[in-house]
Design a protein around this motif. Structure first.
Motif: not given
Length: 392
Positions: A98, A118, A121, A126, A128, A154, A347, A351
């Motif tokens: 992302i 963060e 994520a 994911y 960042v 993203y 997020v 997601t």
């Protein structure tokens, strides 16, 4: 929805072997075994098909029974299976990450929000890519071009600057979540927004001061370069009108007063520079609402330097409730943004898009909360002290 993992792209390349100098075994160390694990190995260990493992990896859990999901999870854990990110990007041109484009993490509010994003994520699996634009439209545009170039699809953007320039409109390959922005500005077929109800935040501040007896309330802000700045000023005018109070006591700093567009590292100085302007107003206010906490803290420091008591001579309210607002003396009364919840929601929109309505996108509005500390009190009596305007 997380990117799709195909059977072909999850093959992990085994480590290269070479004969040791002592002629010993060429077998790889134990910790290298997990690097050879494939989706087929997971399927075999779990006693399921490859497609079932693919469904599990892609979050299509509704296609699998509880027992199957458990067996796959146990096999992944036991084998130490990890999808090959590099192989996936080579095949699809996309990356499992992302992009997070933010004006500046020097601003405590942005820093807290970035941290919340963060954390959410990472929990979702994911990575960042963090980009500080320093409120420079050219820098922001360059970041967007580079991110698209490396396969990022993203994007979470905070207080974007390139909206009315139409640049976002050309980024149709991006799934965008915008914080401190409105969908009509970004001109994308689909974009989700996350915002505080800024007008309600100001209304809470005005209501609190009104209940304490204040009738001369000023508002201080820096240039109206973001959605939140525009909406909070609008909220101040509406709230004052609802209480039959004058909304003329507004100090809107510009570059001539030292309010640079970046106004992140210098946000406290914006408040310091605004203090003399507040005290020069034709009608001396008994209370001030600041656009954010950092400006409020700058105002407080400057008023106290001028020999004024807070809240004895003037009351102050901030917005955001960043962590430093708890450390001031007196403690700063402020209106809290639910930063962690906003970061998690941003997020979630990326997601788990199936959790929200399809179409042009969604607008999520979070409600503010008044946090009462010690920087507000009843208005001073007419015979109270009157500080001289501090030097700019």
């Amino acid at each position: 929805m997380p990117p799709i993992w195909d059977v072909e792209e999850t093959m992990l390349m085994p480590p290269k072997r070479s004969l040791p100098a002592n002629g010993g075994s060429t077998e790889p160390p134990v910790n290298a075994v997990s690097e050879r694990v494939t989706i087929q190995d997971v399927a075999k260990a779990a006693g399921v098909s490859n497609s079932s493992v693919s469904n599990y990896m892609n979050g299509r859990l509704h296609r699998l029974g509880p027992e199957t999901r458990t067996r796959i999870a146990d096999a992944i854990s036991g084998l130490g299976f990890r999808p090959n990110q590099a192989a996936r990007q080579l095949k699809t041109g996309k990356t499992h990450g992302i992009a997070l484009v933010v004006p500046s993490i020097v601003n405590p509010f942005n820093g807290q929000l970035v941290f919340a994003i963060e954390q959410a994520a990472v929990r979702a699996g994911y990575g960042v890519h963090l980009c500080n634009t320093m409120r420079d439209a050219k820098v922001e545009k360059g970041f967007l071009e580079n991110l698209v170039g490396i396969g990022v699809t993203y994007l979470i953007t905070i207080a974007p600057l390139n909206t009315r320039r139409g640049y976002y409109a050309g980024q149709n390959d991006l799934s965008v979540v915008a914080i401190d922005a409105i969908r009509s500005d970004l001109r994308l077929p689909k974009v989700d927004t996350i915002n505080l109800d800024h007008e309600s935040a100001i209304a809470l501040a005005v209501e609190h001061l009104f209940a304490l007896g204040h009738r001369r309330i000023a508002y201080v802000t820096d240039p109206l370069i973001t959605y939140s700045r525009v909406m909070r000023l609008s909220g101040f005018r509406k709230a004052m009108e609802e209480h039959d109070l004058s909304a003329d006591l507004i100090v809107l700093l510009d570059e001539a007063h030292g309010a640079r567009d970046i106004a992140d590292a210098e946000m406290v100085d914006v408040g310091r520079n605004a203090a003399p302007e507040v005290l020069k107003l034709e009608v001396r206010p008994t209370a001030v609402i600041a656009f954010n906490d950092m400006i409020a803290l700058g105002l407080m420091a400057s008023f106290r330097q001028a020999g004024m008591s807070v809240p004895g001579d003037i009351s102050i309210v901030g917005i955001d409730d960043v962590w430093v607002s708890q450390l001031s003396y007196p403690g700063l009364t402020t209106v809290r943004q639910p930063i962690e919840a906003m970061g998690a929601a941003a997020v979630e929109r990326i997601t788990n898009p199936s959790a929200v309505l399809a179409g042009a996108g969604t607008d999520t509005l979070f409600l503010p909360e008044l946090i009462i500390r010690q920087s507000c009190g009843k208005p001073p009596r007419p015979s109270g002290r009157v500080g001289k305007p501090p030097e700019a």
